[in-house]
Design an enzyme around this catalytic site. Structure first.
Site, PDB file in Angstrom:
ATOM      1  N   SER A   1       5.087  -1.015   3.921  1.00  0.00           N
ATOM      2  CA  SER A   1       5.270  -2.396   4.364  1.00  0.00           C
ATOM      3  C   SER A   1       5.211  -3.320   3.140  1.00  0.00           C
ATOM      4  O   SER A   1       4.414  -3.086   2.238  1.00  0.00           O
ATOM      5  CB  SER A   1       4.171  -2.799   5.346  1.00  0.00           C
ATOM      6  OG  SER A   1       4.106  -1.878   6.411  1.00  0.00           O
TER       7      SER A   1
ATOM      8  N   GLU B   1      -9.300  -2.099   7.269  1.00  0.00           N
ATOM      9  CA  GLU B   1      -7.858  -2.309   7.388  1.00  0.00           C
ATOM     10  C   GLU B   1      -7.407  -1.897   8.789  1.00  0.00           C
ATOM     11  O   GLU B   1      -6.582  -2.537   9.411  1.00  0.00           O
ATOM     12  CB  GLU B   1      -7.122  -1.477   6.338  1.00  0.00           C
ATOM     13  CG  GLU B   1      -5.615  -1.799   6.272  1.00  0.00           C
ATOM     14  CD  GLU B   1      -4.740  -0.580   6.303  1.00  0.00           C
ATOM     15  OE1 GLU B   1      -5.249   0.542   6.167  1.00  0.00           O
ATOM     16  OE2 GLU B   1      -3.529  -0.756   6.507  1.00  0.00           O
TER      17      GLU B   1
ATOM     18  N   GLN C   1       0.858  -1.182   0.000  1.00  0.00           N
ATOM     19  CA  GLN C   1       0.000   0.000   0.000  1.00  0.00           C
ATOM     20  C   GLN C   1       0.894   1.231   0.000  1.00  0.00           C
ATOM     21  O   GLN C   1       1.609   1.476   0.972  1.00  0.00           O
ATOM     22  CB  GLN C   1      -0.862  -0.064   1.263  1.00  0.00           C
ATOM     23  CG  GLN C   1      -1.692   1.137   1.544  1.00  0.00           C
ATOM     24  CD  GLN C   1      -2.232   1.078   2.983  1.00  0.00           C
ATOM     25  OE1 GLN C   1      -2.199   0.045   3.642  1.00  0.00           O
ATOM     26  NE2 GLN C   1      -2.711   2.192   3.467  1.00  0.00           N
TER      27      GLN C   1
ATOM     28  N   SER D   1       1.422   6.645   2.403  1.00  0.00           N
ATOM     29  CA  SER D   1       2.131   7.652   3.204  1.00  0.00           C
ATOM     30  C   SER D   1       3.313   8.256   2.457  1.00  0.00           C
ATOM     31  O   SER D   1       3.956   7.599   1.635  1.00  0.00           O
ATOM     32  CB  SER D   1       2.645   7.027   4.503  1.00  0.00           C
ATOM     33  OG  SER D   1       1.607   6.414   5.198  1.00  0.00           O
TER      34      SER D   1
ATOM     35  N   GLU E   1      -4.462   9.174  17.912  1.00  0.00           N
ATOM     36  CA  GLU E   1      -5.078  10.517  17.966  1.00  0.00           C
ATOM     37  C   GLU E   1      -6.055  10.698  16.804  1.00  0.00           C
ATOM     38  O   GLU E   1      -7.133  11.272  16.972  1.00  0.00           O
ATOM     39  CB  GLU E   1      -3.983  11.603  17.903  1.00  0.00           C
ATOM     40  CG  GLU E   1      -3.130  11.715  19.159  1.00  0.00           C
ATOM     41  CD  GLU E   1      -2.093  10.597  19.283  1.00  0.00           C
ATOM     42  OE1 GLU E   1      -1.826   9.905  18.276  1.00  0.00           O
ATOM     43  OE2 GLU E   1      -1.559  10.411  20.396  1.00  0.00           O
TER      44      GLU E   1
HETATM   45  C1  LIG Z   1       4.844  -0.457  11.197  1.00  0.00           C
HETATM   46  C2  LIG Z   1       4.246   0.531  10.249  1.00  0.00           C
HETATM   47  C3  LIG Z   1       3.838   0.107   9.004  1.00  0.00           C
HETATM   48  C4  LIG Z   1       3.297   1.015   8.083  1.00  0.00           C
HETATM   49  N1  LIG Z   1       2.933   0.557   6.840  1.00  0.00           N
HETATM   50  C5  LIG Z   1       2.465   1.446   5.930  1.00  0.00           C
HETATM   51  C6  LIG Z   1       2.156   1.013   4.594  1.00  0.00           C
HETATM   52  O1  LIG Z   1       2.271  -0.176   4.255  1.00  0.00           O
HETATM   53  N2  LIG Z   1       1.737   1.924   3.693  1.00  0.00           N
HETATM   54  C7  LIG Z   1       1.590   3.260   4.019  1.00  0.00           C
HETATM   55  O2  LIG Z   1       1.184   4.025   3.150  1.00  0.00           O
HETATM   56  N3  LIG Z   1       1.878   3.709   5.267  1.00  0.00           N
HETATM   57  C8  LIG Z   1       2.312   2.828   6.218  1.00  0.00           C
HETATM   58  N4  LIG Z   1       2.631   3.282   7.491  1.00  0.00           N
HETATM   59  C9  LIG Z   1       2.540   4.702   7.773  1.00  0.00           C
HETATM   60  C10 LIG Z   1       1.399   5.101   8.718  1.00  0.00           C
HETATM   61  O3  LIG Z   1       0.149   5.032   8.063  1.00  0.00           O
HETATM   62  C11 LIG Z   1       1.716   6.527   9.212  1.00  0.00           C
HETATM   63  O4  LIG Z   1       2.898   6.436   9.990  1.00  0.00           O
HETATM   64  C12 LIG Z   1       0.599   7.097  10.059  1.00  0.00           C
HETATM   65  O5  LIG Z   1      -0.533   7.360   9.278  1.00  0.00           O
HETATM   66  C13 LIG Z   1       1.041   8.391  10.755  1.00  0.00           C
HETATM   67  O6  LIG Z   1       1.611   9.281   9.874  1.00  0.00           O
HETATM   68  P1  LIG Z   1       3.050   9.937  10.186  1.00  0.00           P
HETATM   69  O7  LIG Z   1       4.005   8.853  10.525  1.00  0.00           O
HETATM   70  O8  LIG Z   1       3.390  10.833   9.043  1.00  0.00           O
HETATM   71  O9  LIG Z   1       2.845  10.809  11.504  1.00  0.00           O
HETATM   72  P2  LIG Z   1       2.215  12.247  11.580  1.00  0.00           P
HETATM   73  O10 LIG Z   1       0.980  12.331  10.777  1.00  0.00           O
HETATM   74  O11 LIG Z   1       3.291  13.253  11.264  1.00  0.00           O
HETATM   75  O12 LIG Z   1       1.825  12.356  13.110  1.00  0.00           O
HETATM   76  C14 LIG Z   1       2.759  12.691  14.146  1.00  0.00           C
HETATM   77  C15 LIG Z   1       1.998  12.799  15.460  1.00  0.00           C
HETATM   78  O13 LIG Z   1       1.040  13.876  15.387  1.00  0.00           O
HETATM   79  C16 LIG Z   1      -0.263  13.406  15.699  1.00  0.00           C
HETATM   80  N5  LIG Z   1      -1.249  14.093  14.863  1.00  0.00           N
HETATM   81  C17 LIG Z   1      -1.168  14.324  13.516  1.00  0.00           C
HETATM   82  N6  LIG Z   1      -2.280  14.953  13.087  1.00  0.00           N
HETATM   83  C18 LIG Z   1      -3.088  15.098  14.165  1.00  0.00           C
HETATM   84  C19 LIG Z   1      -4.385  15.667  14.347  1.00  0.00           C
HETATM   85  N7  LIG Z   1      -5.053  16.193  13.327  1.00  0.00           N
HETATM   86  N8  LIG Z   1      -4.927  15.657  15.595  1.00  0.00           N
HETATM   87  C20 LIG Z   1      -4.237  15.116  16.650  1.00  0.00           C
HETATM   88  N9  LIG Z   1      -3.005  14.569  16.530  1.00  0.00           N
HETATM   89  C21 LIG Z   1      -2.435  14.566  15.302  1.00  0.00           C
HETATM   90  C22 LIG Z   1      -0.227  11.928  15.361  1.00  0.00           C
HETATM   91  O14 LIG Z   1      -1.237  11.213  16.075  1.00  0.00           O
HETATM   92  C23 LIG Z   1       1.185  11.547  15.785  1.00  0.00           C
HETATM   93  O15 LIG Z   1       1.228  11.320  17.179  1.00  0.00           O
HETATM   94  C24 LIG Z   1       3.160   2.387   8.437  1.00  0.00           C
HETATM   95  C25 LIG Z   1       3.568   2.820   9.708  1.00  0.00           C
HETATM   96  C26 LIG Z   1       4.109   1.912  10.610  1.00  0.00           C
HETATM   97  C27 LIG Z   1       4.562   2.410  11.956  1.00  0.00           C
END
Ligand SMILES: Cc1cc2nc3c(=O)[nH]c(=O)nc-3n(C[C@H](O)[C@H](O)[C@H](O)COP(=O)(O)OP(=O)(O)OC[C@H]3O[C@@H](n4cnc5c(N)ncnc54)[C@H](O)[C@@H]3O)c2cc1C
Length: 368
Positions: A162, A245, A127, A130, A348
């Site tokens: 992933s 999902e 997928q 991100s 969150e």
């Molecule tokens: C093990 C693992 C596997 C993954 N696999 C995939 C994959 O296969 N494909 C893919 O596309 N993605 C994947 N991801 C990515 C995952 O979907 C994102 O990490 C997740 O959506 C959070 O985005 P970010 O890491 O950019 O954090 P950010 O969005 O930058 O968030 C940082 C912090 O701010 C908080 N925050 C952000 N916005 C808000 C809001 N509006 N209100 C309150 N709090 C907020 C968040 O909760 C978090 O604590 C994976 C992540 C992990 C850890």
């Protein structure tokens, strides 16, 4: 034969798989597994239950699924969990996300080409949602798809993908409208992961897995036949299965008998301080299934992630701090549990969704 006559399901599974040893732990979302083995074993399992649709319980029967509702699929899952089933982590995106998306939004050609290989485990998907600046705020994604003759040219940078290195295809979200259009300017595509211009680099994980990757897309060409759904309609395509999902990515895979075995092993089974901690984690883990059974869904992903973290913490406290890094399933769970609160949408964001959609509280201000 009804797929949900438990004795009939067990009769089939008895011939395929050994029964699970009560109290034995199993992998959490593929954490700690050997991917090559998981691919081989998972493929064999999915192939052998394909005629019953049990690898894809919620897909409609005409597409090879079992046609079950959520409660039925949970009941089937409970029976399958009595067995040493191979870890289906490598296949999860295809089975729980891409298949349903293609059934709902794909062309007849896309369905013919992909659905059978997905449900039989012959085709692994990843997928590609991100990006460095687009995680929680996925609608800010910047990977571009630009018209190029009859097809598309893709340039961009995806993160945390992933399964990218062993997936044959990726479900790609790319921007086809202006960045300001946010949700409204995104289109979904099928990306062959071996297409020229796709560069895949591993990301080190603290639980020692090598399951996720950074993916750079430079001048990647795709035919228009690889587009899923309408141009600029990718958001609806992607969101249509994201809820499902979410729940599946938070399942810590640890049932009551595993926790009781852990308490027994550490002489804690008669100690109310330990048993009440275990009980509260297990109640949280059970609520989503109970909610589905009675038709009142609760915040499944949030509860399952919390339960996973609580069970991991309980095991860490019982086994002592050194056990966290000594290897083995409990230490892998400990080092994997924090990710349950991030992957598939952070805690969150789940709270925001519950506040706005379930409780009807005012929406949080959006950047644009
Ligand atoms: C093990 C693992 C596997 C993954 N696999 C995939 C994959 O296969 N494909 C893919 O596309 N993605 C994947 N991801 C990515 C995952 O979907 C994102 O990490 C997740 O959506 C959070 O985005 P970010 O890491 O950019 O954090 P950010 O969005 O930058 O968030 C940082 C912090 O701010 C908080 N925050 C952000 N916005 C808000 C809001 N509006 N209100 C309150 N709090 C907020 C968040 O909760 C978090 O604590 C994976 C992540 C992990 C850890």
């Amino acid at each position: 034969m009804s797929a949900l006559e438990p004795h009939a399901v067990r009769a089939v599974l008895d011939a395929l798989l050994p029964r699970r040893t009560p109290g034995a732990t199993r992998a959490v979302l593929g954490a700690g597994i050997d991917v090559d083995h998981a691919l081989t074993d998972g493929r064999a399992f999915l192939g052998s239950v394909a005629e019953h649709g049990w690898g894809t319980p919620r897909w409609p029967r005409e597409h090879g699924g079992a046609g079950l509702d959520e409660a039925g699929a949970d009941r089937l899952q409970t029976i399958v969990a009595e067995y040493e089933r191979p870890d289906l982590y490598p296949f999860l995106i295809g089975l729980s996300m891409v298949g349903p998306i293609l059934i709902a939004h794909g062309t007849a050609d896309q369905q013919r080409r992909h659905l059978d290989p997905i449900r039989r485990g012959d085709e692994v998907w990843c997928q590609l949602f991100s990006e460095p600046e687009a995680g929680s705020d996925l609608a800010a994604l910047r990977t571009r798809a630009v018209r190029d003759g009859d097809g598309w040219r893709i340039d961009g940078h995806k993160l945390w993908v992933s399964r990218a290195a062993f997936a044959a295809f990726g479900l790609l979200l790319a921007r086809t409208g202006p960045v300001e259009a946010k949700h409204a300017g995104i289109t979904a595509f099928v990306l062959p992961m071996d297409a020229p211009g796709v560069r895949i680099e591993p990301i080190a994980q603290m639980n020692r897995d090598e399951h996720f990757y950074e993916v750079r897309l430079e001048d990647v060409r795709l035919p228009d036949a690889n587009r899923i759904g309408p141009v600029d309609g990718g958001w609806r395509v992607a969101m249509s299965t994201l809820e499902r999902e979410r729940a599946s990515v938070a399942d810590a895979g640890v049932g009551p008998e595993v926790v009781v075995a852990l308490l027994r092993e550490h002489g804690a089974v008669d100690d109310p301080a330990w048993t009440s901690r275990a009980a509260s984690a297990l109640v949280a883990a059970s609520l989503p299934a109970i909610g589905a059974e009675v038709g009142r869904p609760v915040g499944g992903k949030l509860l399952l992630a919390a339960a996973g973290r609580e069970i991991a913490a309980l095991a860490r406290d019982l086994r002592g701090p050194a056990a966290a890094v000594e290897g083995g399933p409990w230490s892998t769970l400990d080092l994997t549990a924090p990710s349950l609160s991030i992957r598939g949408g952070t805690d969150e964001i789940q709270l925001n969704v519950i506040a706005e959609r379930t409780l009807g509280l005012p929406r949080e201000p959006r950047a644009s």
